[in-house]
Design an enzyme around this catalytic site. Structure first.
Site, PDB file in Angstrom:
ATOM      1  N   SER B   8      15.698  25.331  66.961  1.00  0.00           N
ATOM      2  CA  SER B   8      16.813  24.609  66.777  1.00  0.00           C
ATOM      3  C   SER B   8      17.457  24.622  65.295  1.00  0.00           C
ATOM      4  CB  SER B   8      16.879  22.973  67.421  1.00  0.00           C
ATOM      5  OG  SER B   8      17.950  22.458  66.905  1.00  0.00           O
ATOM      6  N   HIS B   9      18.634  24.555  65.026  1.00  0.00           N
ATOM      7  CA  HIS B   9      19.157  24.350  63.661  1.00  0.00           C
ATOM      8  C   HIS B   9      18.542  23.076  62.989  1.00  0.00           C
ATOM      9  CE1 HIS B   9      21.863  27.818  64.558  1.00  0.00           C
ATOM     10  NE2 HIS B   9      22.349  27.529  63.269  1.00  0.00           N
TER      11      HIS B   9
END
Lengths: 210, 130
Positions: B8-9
């Site tokens: 994920s970011h």
């Protein structure tokens, strides 16, 4: 005319300076149609490039560009990392083992870099991406080289074409990246990636003109 | 057993999704990776590569990603892997949270990488509002 290693190092420093100077501008463009981080990401990436540059600054030009690529890949954080990372990795492949670059080397580097970006990002001209600046630039460079122009003139033609390409992204609907979630609302904004691409080419030219 | 990497970011988002998925399969190797080198939002191909390698001894590694550059940075990480491991790694087109939960269940049942991937991708069609 040839480009030596010191000029290559100066070009990289100039690119880093351009990203630092345009950090706010690129981020502002990206806040209109993306996730408002392009300037921050590019500046962070090029600060890492500068930090990692001294130990390889006396190596062959291929090694120097591969080092730029790895710094961008590890530090940028957004999509520009793998894209510009691939771009400079291709520069590094063409320049491997070289201590200086001819006009034809630089033409080959730009063409290979563009090809790498297109493969990695699966983008073509007209999708409101950095390809919209880079592809016309590569074509203009190659046309100038075929017409027998010297290195500086070829690069000047490339920068002019990149600038036109960048401006031409304004009316386009984004088809790639975070901007494509916006669809029609991306119309009327200049693409941040095309803008940074033009700035990087302009930084290379600036060193040769000085 | 198949392992899972959640990309994920945000490291917090990746870790939270890992926590939820792990509940469905406690013995499944799951790794969370996210954020840039200096802790901002983003994804780092070198960190993703290391995360994959950390569970490279499993029967294959399923990769789940969130948005945009996570996809490209993960593809770059895959390109940088050794050939042998590269063949046992697959990126899947699934919603990251639902996909991770379904993948953990499937992996715990000892299913193959292809089966786990298919099940995770089908999680995108799951009806939530029954």
């Amino acid at each position: 005319m040839k480009v030596n290693r010191d000029q290559v190092v100066a070009m990289i420093e100039e690119m880093a300076a351009a990203m630092a100077q345009n950090k706010e501008y690129l981020t502002e463009l990206d806040s209109a149609i993306g996730d408002a981080d392009h300037g921050i990401n590019m500046d962070r990436g090029f600060r890492k490039v500068l930090e990692k540059l001294p130990p390889v600054a006396d190596k062959d030009i291929g090694t120097i560009f591969k080092n730029v690529a790895m710094s961008l890949i590890s530090a940028v954080g957004g999509a520009a990392g793998p894209l510009y990372g691939t771009f400079f990795m291709q520069f590094g492949k063409i320049a491997a083992g070289k201590e200086e670059l001819t006009a034809s080397d630089i033409g080959a580097m730009l063409a290979a870099g563009l090809e790498g970006i297109k493969q990695r990002g699966k983008a073509v001209v007209g999708e409101k991406t950095m390809v919209d600046a880079l592809e016309p630039a590569v074509e203009a460079y190659s046309a100038a080289a075929d017409a027998g122009k010297d290195l500086v003139e070829c690069l000047r033609a490339a920068v002019a074409a990149a600038e036109d390409g960048k401006k031409a992204t304004i009316p386009l609907v984004a088809k790639k990246g975070r901007a494509h979630y916006l669809g029609e609302r991306s119309v009327g904004h200049q693409d941040p990636g095309a803008t940074s691409a033009e700035l990087l080419l302009r930084a290379m030219l600036k060193v040769l003109e000085s | 057993m198949v392992g899972i990497v959640i990309i994920s970011h945000s490291l917090k988002a990746a870790e939270g999704i890992k926590e939820i998925a792990q509940q469905m399969g406690r013995e499944v190797p799951i790794v969370a990776v996210g954020g840039t080198e200096d802790g901002d939002l983003g994804t780092d191909p070198l960190a993703i590569k290391e995360a994959i390698e950390s569970i490279g001894e499993t029967d294959g590694v399923l990769l789940l990603v969130d948005l945009g550059s996570a996809v490209m940075n993960t593809q770059l990480a895959i390109d940088m892997l050794q050939d042998e491991l590269q063949k046992r790694v697959v990126l899947c087109n699934a919603p990251i949270l639902e996909g991770a939960v379904v993948a953990a269940v499937e992996a715990a049942m000892g299913h193959t990488l292809a089966q786990v991937k298919r099940a995770a991708e089908e999680a995108g069609q799951m009806e939530k509002l029954l």
